[in-house]
Design an enzyme around this catalytic site. Structure first.
Site, short mmCIF file in Angstrom:
data_model
loop_
_atom_site.label_atom_id
_atom_site.label_comp_id
_atom_site.label_asym_id
_atom_site.label_seq_id
_atom_site.Cartn_x
_atom_site.Cartn_y
_atom_site.Cartn_z
N ASP A 104 0.89 -1.09 0.24
CA ASP A 104 0.00 -0.06 -0.10
C ASP A 104 0.98 1.34 0.19
OD1 ASP A 104 0.64 -0.65 2.66
OD2 ASP A 104 -0.55 0.67 3.37
N ASP A 135 8.95 3.10 -1.43
CA ASP A 135 8.25 2.96 -0.13
C ASP A 135 6.74 2.10 -0.68
OD1 ASP A 135 7.24 2.56 2.40
OD2 ASP A 135 6.63 4.83 2.65
N GLU A 169 0.10 -0.87 5.93
CA GLU A 169 1.24 -0.60 6.51
C GLU A 169 1.00 1.12 6.86
OE1 GLU A 169 4.90 1.08 7.90
OE2 GLU A 169 3.97 1.68 6.06
N ASP A 198 12.14 -1.86 4.14
CA ASP A 198 11.40 -0.45 4.14
C ASP A 198 12.00 0.69 4.90
OD1 ASP A 198 8.67 0.79 4.12
OD2 ASP A 198 8.15 -0.21 5.64
N HIS A 231 -16.19 34.94 26.66
CA HIS A 231 -15.53 36.03 26.10
C HIS A 231 -14.67 36.69 26.67
CE1 HIS A 231 -15.84 40.13 24.31
NE2 HIS A 231 -15.72 39.56 23.42
N THR A 333 -11.44 36.63 20.30
CA THR A 333 -11.20 36.89 21.76
C THR A 333 -11.93 35.90 22.51
OG1 THR A 333 -13.03 38.43 21.57
CG2 THR A 333 -10.91 39.32 21.40
N ARG A 346 9.36 9.80 21.73
CA ARG A 346 10.10 8.71 21.15
C ARG A 346 10.76 8.03 22.09
NH1 ARG A 346 7.92 7.54 16.09
NH2 ARG A 346 6.81 9.59 15.44
N SER A 421 9.54 4.84 14.16
CA SER A 421 8.97 3.76 14.64
C SER A 421 8.44 3.01 13.34
CB SER A 421 7.98 4.02 15.72
OG SER A 421 8.22 5.02 16.66
N HIS A 449 7.48 9.76 1.56
CA HIS A 449 6.00 10.09 2.02
C HIS A 449 5.57 11.54 1.29
CE1 HIS A 449 5.28 7.25 5.61
NE2 HIS A 449 5.53 6.68 4.56
ZN LIG Z 1 7.05 1.79 4.06
#
Ligand SMILES: [Zn+2]
Length: 491
Positions: A104, A135, A169, A198, A231, A333, A346, A421, A449
Site C-alpha cells: 500500500d 516505499d 502499513e 522498508d 468572551h 477573543t 520517542r 518507529s 511520504h
Molecule cells: Zn514503508
C-alpha cells in the site's frame, strides 16, 4: 570449499532491467492508497496481482489471508486488504528467511507539487519517479525479481524463503499483529531470520544496515475550565483559563534545546558503550547537508555524532497541537472552555511505555496541583504505544548484510538506527523471537511520504543483487555442517 556463484543471477538482473522497470511501472499504476475508502479495491487488486505472480510465475505456495472487515469503518462495509503469507521451499536442511514488506502507499495528488503524475512511473535519467517506487513496492518487487533471477538461471536458492506482505502499513497495519500472533507457531514456526526492506540509506552514496528504531508513546492532556466558551472582554480576569493551564504545563516538559525536563524519564536510557560509540564515526552523514535538507534555522547540537545520537539513541519529546484552541487567521477573543494539548515521546531501548507513561502522568498531576487551578485536568496516554527495537548487530543477520554489501558495493555498510518507529518490526521480533535486520534499497533523499517520491535505477538494480547476495551469505554463515552435506549432494 567452492561457494555458490551468483554470476549468472547478477547477469540476469542486468539483462532484465527493462522488464523489472515495467513491473514496477505496473505496480505504481495501481493506486493502492490504504487510507482512503475509494481506493480500497485498488489495494486489494494490488495484493492479488503480486500474489498471482508469486504463485504462478515464481512457484510459491501462497495463502492470501482474508482479514475480514476494516474496524476503522464502523458501518462494516469496507473489507481489509488480504495479507500475503507465501513460502518457497520447505527443505528441513535449510534455514528459513522471512521477508516483510508492504504494497500500500500514501496518498498523492499532482496538486501536492509532483513534477509528473504520481501513479505513472516516470523515468528521468537514473531516477524513477512514482508513488510507492521506494516505499515499498520497489524493494518488495526487488526481492521477487532476485528470486526470479535465481530460478531463471537454475541457480539453487540456498535458503527456504517466506514472505509476509501487507496492504495496510501506511494506515497502522490494521489486523497484522493479530495475524502474526495467530501464526506464531504455524507460518512463523520454522522461521529463523527476518529481513525488512522498508527504510533508507542514511545518505545518498553509501548502503547501510539498520539495527535500531525508537518507539513512541502519545499523550493527550485535557483541561476543562467552563461549560462553554467565554468572551475575554466579559470574563477575562476572574476566570482560571484552560489554555493558560495547558501552556504552563507544557512549558515544563522540555527546554529550548529539546532536553526532556520530566523527572526520571531519562534515568532508563542505556549507557553508551565504547562499542556503540564507535559506530557513530565515518557514517555517510553531514549535519550541514541535513540542516539544509530539512530547512531549519539551527540545530541543538554542534556535531554529527550528537545530532545522530539525538535522533537515534536518546528519547525526544515533541509538542504536536492543541485541540479546542483558536487557530484561524485574525483576532478572536474567545476563552476556550476546553483544550486538549498533544505531545509524544520517542522511546529508546529499556524505556517501557507503561513506566514512562506513569512518570509523565505523575509529573502532569504534580505541576497542575502546584499551580492551584481548580480546572479539571485529565492526562491520558495511548494504548498503542510501541517499544524501541534494538537488533543484535554482531549477529549473522547483520554479518550477512555486511558481506553482501561488500560483495555488491565493495564497501562496508554504515550501521544506522532510525528515529522513527516501524511497529511491525517490534511485533515480528517479539512474537517470533527471531533476529531481524533492516536492509534498505533506497536513498535518504527518496522522499517516501512526500511529493516526487523516487527510486534510483542504480539502487533498484544493486538492491536486487544485494538481496541475492544476502541470501547466499546468510546461508553460508548459518548452515554449518548442513551446508557441507548439501554441497556434496549438489555436486
Ligand atoms: Zn514503508
Amino acid at each position: 570449499m567452492s561457494s555458490l556463484s551468483l554470476d549468472a543471477v547478477n547477469q540476469y538482473i542486468d539483462d532484465n532491467m527493462s522488464n523489472f522497470k515495467d513491473g514496477l511501472r505496473d505496480a505504481v499504476a495501481i493506486k493502492s492508497v490504504s487510507s482512503t475508502r475509494e481506493n480500497r479495491e485498488d489495494v486489494i487488486r494490488m495484493m492479488e496481482a503480486v500474489a498471482s505472480r508469486m504463485e504462478n510465475s515464481l512457484g510459491m505456495s501462497v495463502d492470501l489471508r482474508d482479514l475480514g472487515l476494516d474496524p476503522n469503518y464502523p458501518d462494516g462495509d469496507v473489507q481489509l486488504p488480504p495479507v500475503i503469507l507465501a513460502s518457497l521451499g520447505n527443505d528441513p536442511n535449510k534455514k528459513t528467511l522471512c521477508i516483510y514488506g508492504h504494497l500500500d502507499v500514501m496518498p498523492a495528488e499532482m496538486s501536492d507539487g509532483w513534477y509528473y503524475p504520481p501513479f505513472e512511473l516516470t523515468i528521468v535519467d537514473d531516477i524513477m519517479y512514482g508513488r510507492g517506487s521506494t516505499d515499498d513496492k520497489g524493494p518488495v518487487l526487488g526481492w521477487l525479481n532476485s528470486i526470479e533471477a535465481f530460478q531463471q538461471t537454475n541457480t539453487s536458492i540456498p535458503m527456504n524463503l517466506k514472505f509476509v506482505l501487507e496492504g495496510m502499513e501506511e494506515s497502522g497495519s490494521t489486523g497484522l499483529a493479530e495475524l502474526i500472533e495467530e501464526e506464531k507457531d504455524l507460518f512463523f514456526g520454522n522461521v529463523d531470520f527476518i529481513a525488512i526492506s522498508d527504510n533508507y540509506w542514511l545518505g545518498t552514496s553509501k548502503p547501510c544496515l539498520t539495527y535500531g528504531l525508537r518507539g513512541i508513546i502519545y499523550f493527550h492532556v485535557k483541561v476543562n475550565c467552563a461549560d462553554s466558551d467565554l468572551h475575554s472582554g466579559s470574563h477575562g480576569g476572574p476566570v482560571y483559563e484552560a489554555m493558560s493551564d495547558v501552556v504552563a504545563m507544557f512549558s515544563t516538559l522540555i527546554d529550548e534545546k529539546g532536553n526532556i525536563l520530566i523527572p526520571h524519564v531519562n534515568d532508563s536510557v542505556r549507557e553508551l558503550t565504547p562499542e556503540e560509540d564507535a559506530l557513530y564515526y565515518g557514517l555517510d552523514f553531514d549535519m550541514n547537508v541535513y540542516q539544509e535538507e530539512i530547512g531549519v534555522h539551527g540545530l541543538t547540537t554542534s556535531d554529527e555524532k550528537n545530532t545522530l545520537m539525538r535522533r537515534w539513541r536518546y528519547p525526544s519529546l515533541s509538542i504536536h497541537g492543541f485541540e479546542g484552541a483558536f487557530y484561524g487567521p485574525g483576532d478572536k477573543t474567545v476563552i476556550p472552555h476546553e483544550v486538549t494539548g498533544k505531545f509524544s515521546i520517542r522511546l529508546v531501548p529499556d524505556q517501557e511505555p507503561e513506566d514512562i507513561g506513569q512518570l509523565v502522568i505523575n509529573h502532569l498531576n504534580y505541576v497542575h496541583s502546584q499551580r492551584g487551578s481548580p480546572n479539571i485536568m485529565t492526562p491520558t496516554y495511548s494504548s498503542g504505544a510501541s517499544r524501541a527495537w534494538l537488533g543484535r548487530f554482531e549477529n549473522p543477520v547483520f554479518e550477512a548484510g555486511n558481506l553482501a554489501t561488500l560483495d555488491v558495493h565493495n564497501v562496508e555498510p554504515d550501521y544506522t538506527r532510525e528515529g522513527g518507529s516501524i511497529p511491525v518490526v517490534i511485533t515480528l521480533y517479539e512474537t517470533t523471537g527471531k533476529d531481524c535486520v533492516l536492509i534498505p534499497m533506497g536513498r535518504s533523499d527518496d522522499g517516501p511520504h512526500s511529493q516526487n517520491e523516487k527510486l534510483n535505477i542504480t539502487n533498484f538494480q544493486a538492491g536486487m543483487k544485494l538481496f541475492a547476495a544476502y541470501i547466499k551469505r546468510l546461508d553460508e554463515l548459518t548452515r554449518g555442517t548442513g551446508r557441507q552435506a548439501r554441497q556434496t549432494s549438489k555436486i
